[in-house]
Every structure is written in structure tokens, then in C-alpha cells.
Design an enzyme around this catalytic site. Structure first.
Site, PDB file in Angstrom:
ATOM      1  N   LYS A   1      73.226  13.157  60.822  1.00  0.00           N
ATOM      2  CA  LYS A   1      72.927  14.160  61.855  1.00  0.00           C
ATOM      3  C   LYS A   1      71.523  13.964  62.455  1.00  0.00           C
ATOM      4  CE  LYS A   1      76.077  17.740  60.121  1.00  0.00           C
ATOM      5  NZ  LYS A   1      76.196  19.165  59.717  1.00  0.00           N
TER       6      LYS A   1
ATOM      7  N   TYR B   1      83.477  19.980  67.030  1.00  0.00           N
ATOM      8  CA  TYR B   1      83.449  21.129  66.121  1.00  0.00           C
ATOM      9  C   TYR B   1      84.340  22.281  66.610  1.00  0.00           C
ATOM     10  CZ  TYR B   1      79.640  19.531  63.025  1.00  0.00           C
ATOM     11  OH  TYR B   1      78.884  18.869  62.080  1.00  0.00           O
TER      12      TYR B   1
ATOM     13  N   PHE C   1      77.507  30.719  64.381  1.00  0.00           N
ATOM     14  CA  PHE C   1      76.507  29.651  64.497  1.00  0.00           C
ATOM     15  C   PHE C   1      76.935  28.522  65.433  1.00  0.00           C
ATOM     16  CE2 PHE C   1      78.997  28.892  60.579  1.00  0.00           C
ATOM     17  CZ  PHE C   1      79.496  27.622  60.821  1.00  0.00           C
TER      18      PHE C   1
ATOM     19  N   ARG D   1      82.311  14.164  50.058  1.00  0.00           N
ATOM     20  CA  ARG D   1      81.937  15.590  50.017  1.00  0.00           C
ATOM     21  C   ARG D   1      81.050  15.863  48.795  1.00  0.00           C
ATOM     22  NH1 ARG D   1      82.763  18.761  54.368  1.00  0.00           N
ATOM     23  NH2 ARG D   1      82.961  20.545  52.977  1.00  0.00           N
TER      24      ARG D   1
ATOM     25  N   THR E   1      76.885  22.752  51.603  1.00  0.00           N
ATOM     26  CA  THR E   1      76.469  22.922  53.003  1.00  0.00           C
ATOM     27  C   THR E   1      75.023  23.405  53.080  1.00  0.00           C
ATOM     28  OG1 THR E   1      78.745  23.533  53.520  1.00  0.00           O
ATOM     29  CG2 THR E   1      77.081  24.030  55.193  1.00  0.00           C
TER      30      THR E   1
ATOM     31  N   ARG F   1      72.237  15.975  50.524  1.00  0.00           N
ATOM     32  CA  ARG F   1      71.633  17.178  51.106  1.00  0.00           C
ATOM     33  C   ARG F   1      70.486  17.709  50.251  1.00  0.00           C
ATOM     34  NH1 ARG F   1      77.342  19.707  53.337  1.00  0.00           N
ATOM     35  NH2 ARG F   1      77.155  18.959  55.488  1.00  0.00           N
TER      36      ARG F   1
ATOM     37  N   ASN G   1      71.452  19.902  58.045  1.00  0.00           N
ATOM     38  CA  ASN G   1      71.741  19.464  56.678  1.00  0.00           C
ATOM     39  C   ASN G   1      72.116  17.978  56.585  1.00  0.00           C
ATOM     40  OD1 ASN G   1      74.250  19.647  57.785  1.00  0.00           O
ATOM     41  ND2 ASN G   1      75.027  21.225  56.402  1.00  0.00           N
TER      42      ASN G   1
ATOM     43  N   HIS H   1      77.361  14.875  57.864  1.00  0.00           N
ATOM     44  CA  HIS H   1      78.701  15.453  57.995  1.00  0.00           C
ATOM     45  C   HIS H   1      79.686  14.557  57.268  1.00  0.00           C
ATOM     46  CE1 HIS H   1      82.414  17.027  59.788  1.00  0.00           C
ATOM     47  NE2 HIS H   1      82.770  15.757  59.862  1.00  0.00           N
TER      48      HIS H   1
ATOM     49  N   GLU I   1      88.754  13.152  63.444  1.00  0.00           N
ATOM     50  CA  GLU I   1      87.335  12.838  63.655  1.00  0.00           C
ATOM     51  C   GLU I   1      87.098  11.345  63.905  1.00  0.00           C
ATOM     52  OE1 GLU I   1      85.593  16.687  61.212  1.00  0.00           O
ATOM     53  OE2 GLU I   1      85.438  14.713  60.282  1.00  0.00           O
TER      54      GLU I   1
HETATM   55  P1  GDP Z   1      80.238  21.294  55.929  1.00  0.00           P
HETATM   56  O1  GDP Z   1      81.690  20.925  55.837  1.00  0.00           O
HETATM   57  O2  GDP Z   1      79.539  21.341  54.601  1.00  0.00           O
HETATM   58  O3  GDP Z   1      79.490  20.433  56.921  1.00  0.00           O
HETATM   59  O4  GDP Z   1      80.156  22.807  56.469  1.00  0.00           O
HETATM   60  P2  GDP Z   1      81.038  23.628  57.525  1.00  0.00           P
HETATM   61  O5  GDP Z   1      82.246  22.845  57.959  1.00  0.00           O
HETATM   62  O6  GDP Z   1      81.265  24.985  56.969  1.00  0.00           O
HETATM   63  O7  GDP Z   1      80.052  23.803  58.773  1.00  0.00           O
HETATM   64  C1  GDP Z   1      79.839  22.754  59.686  1.00  0.00           C
HETATM   65  C2  GDP Z   1      78.354  22.658  59.948  1.00  0.00           C
HETATM   66  O8  GDP Z   1      77.916  23.854  60.594  1.00  0.00           O
HETATM   67  C3  GDP Z   1      77.457  22.557  58.713  1.00  0.00           C
HETATM   68  O9  GDP Z   1      77.364  21.267  58.171  1.00  0.00           O
HETATM   69  C4  GDP Z   1      76.127  23.058  59.249  1.00  0.00           C
HETATM   70  O10 GDP Z   1      75.466  22.051  60.033  1.00  0.00           O
HETATM   71  C5  GDP Z   1      76.578  24.192  60.182  1.00  0.00           C
HETATM   72  N1  GDP Z   1      76.626  25.478  59.477  1.00  0.00           N
HETATM   73  C6  GDP Z   1      77.495  25.874  58.500  1.00  0.00           C
HETATM   74  N2  GDP Z   1      77.251  27.144  58.106  1.00  0.00           N
HETATM   75  C7  GDP Z   1      76.206  27.565  58.856  1.00  0.00           C
HETATM   76  C8  GDP Z   1      75.489  28.797  58.932  1.00  0.00           C
HETATM   77  O11 GDP Z   1      75.778  29.758  58.209  1.00  0.00           O
HETATM   78  N3  GDP Z   1      74.466  28.860  59.844  1.00  0.00           N
HETATM   79  C9  GDP Z   1      74.143  27.813  60.648  1.00  0.00           C
HETATM   80  N4  GDP Z   1      73.123  27.955  61.517  1.00  0.00           N
HETATM   81  N5  GDP Z   1      74.791  26.643  60.613  1.00  0.00           N
HETATM   82  C10 GDP Z   1      75.808  26.510  59.727  1.00  0.00           C
END
Ligand code: GDP
Length: 146
Positions: free
Chosen positions: A18, A58, A66, A94, A100, A111, A121, A124, A135
């Protein structure tokens, strides 16, 4: 197990270094951890995406609070998109990524080592086979994959 069976157990996943990690110069560190964990980098390229392109990627998160911030962040600078291959690639990546929210990420994860916040973070990784297929297809044409 013959070679055909062995080959067919390989799985592909999709990953992004990222913008936060690219900006901070962590691309090499992240790729080193990925290769040390046994992944083969089947394809990789550096690019910058627009906000609409980030929104398309996304789309499943469109209703999340968010989403606006996430798509702004993902289009804020260059990223590396890649296809990674190994047995059990989706689940293993993962695990290597960590939670996350880096505050909850385990020691030894990408991370934990590199991420600055729940949004910025660093990496992805696809969360399921169907997602990985979508994807990979979003960023790579068939001829780019070996
Ligand atoms: P991942 O699968 O661990 O990447 O997490 P998710 O699929 O739930 O979310 C996608 C991405 O959205 C994450 O990797 C973060 O960059 C962002 N994200 C997830 N949860 C939050 C949140 O609560 N706040 C904010 N600002 N960004 C978030």
C-alpha cells in the site's frame, strides 16, 4: 504424490504493497518477508491508481464509514500490485500480514513490523478464492501471469 497432483495444490492470491509502505521505503522489507515465507512472486508491477479505480477495487466496502478515507488513501501514491503463489497462499498470506489493526497484529507479521494505523496498514491480501480471482483480474491480464 505425482508432479501433477503437487502442481495442482498451488494456490494464487493477490496482494498490494500500500502507499504508506511504498512512501516509507518498506517495499523491499515486505517483499523479503513474503519470499522468506515461501511465496513465489508470479507477477508484480508498480502503479498509481485513481480514486474511482480504488473504489472499484474496494466496491465490497462501499457502505463502510471509512470508504471515502480508504479510497483517498489508496490513490495517494504509488503501490505495488502482485500475484503470489504457494500452497495455501490465501490463508498463509493473511497470517503473514497480521490483524487489520496493527495494534492487534502478532509479532513477526508484516503489519506489526511496518503498519502505522488501521487504515495505513501497509499490505492488502485477498480473503477468499473468489476475491483473489476478482482482484487478480482487476489488475492483471492473462499474458502478464506466468
Ligand atoms: P483487511 O482484509 O485486513 O485488509 O481488512 P478489511 O477488508 O476489513 O478492510 C480493508 C481495508 O480498509 C483495511 O486493510 C484498511 O486499510 C481499511 N480499514 C479497515 N477497517 C478500517 C477502519 O475501521 N477505519 C479505517 N480508517 N480504515 C479501515
Amino acid at each position: 504424490m505425482d508432479s501433477h497432483t503437487k502442481e495442482s495444490s498451488l494456490q494464487r492470491t493477490f496482494s498490494i504493497v500500500k502507499p504508506d509502505a511504498v512512501r516509507k521505503g518498506h517495499t523491499g522489507g515486505i517483499l523479503a518477508m513474503i519470499e522468506a515465507a515461501g511465496f513465489r512472486i508470479a507477477a508484480i508491477k508498480k502503479l498509481s491508481i485513481s480514486k474511482p479505480q480504488a473504489a472499484g477495487f474496494y466496491a465490497v466496502h462501499a457502505a463502510r464509514p471509512f470508504f471515502e478515507s480508504l479510497t483517498t488513501f489508496m490513490s495517494s501514491g504509488p503501490i505495488y500490485v502482485m500475484v503470489l503463489e504457494k500452497e495455501n497462499a490465501i490463508a498463509d498470506l493473511r497470517k503473514l500480514m497480521g490483524a487489520t489493526n496493527p495494534a492487534n497484529a502478532e509479532e513477526g507479521t508484516i503489519r506489526k513490523k511496518f503498519a502505522g494505523s488501521i487504515e495505513e496498514n501497509s499490505i492488502h491480501g485477498s480473503d477468499a478464492e473468489e476475491t483473489a480471482k476478482f482482484e487478480i483480474g482487476y489488475f492483471f491480464a492473462g499474458y502478464e501471469l506466468e
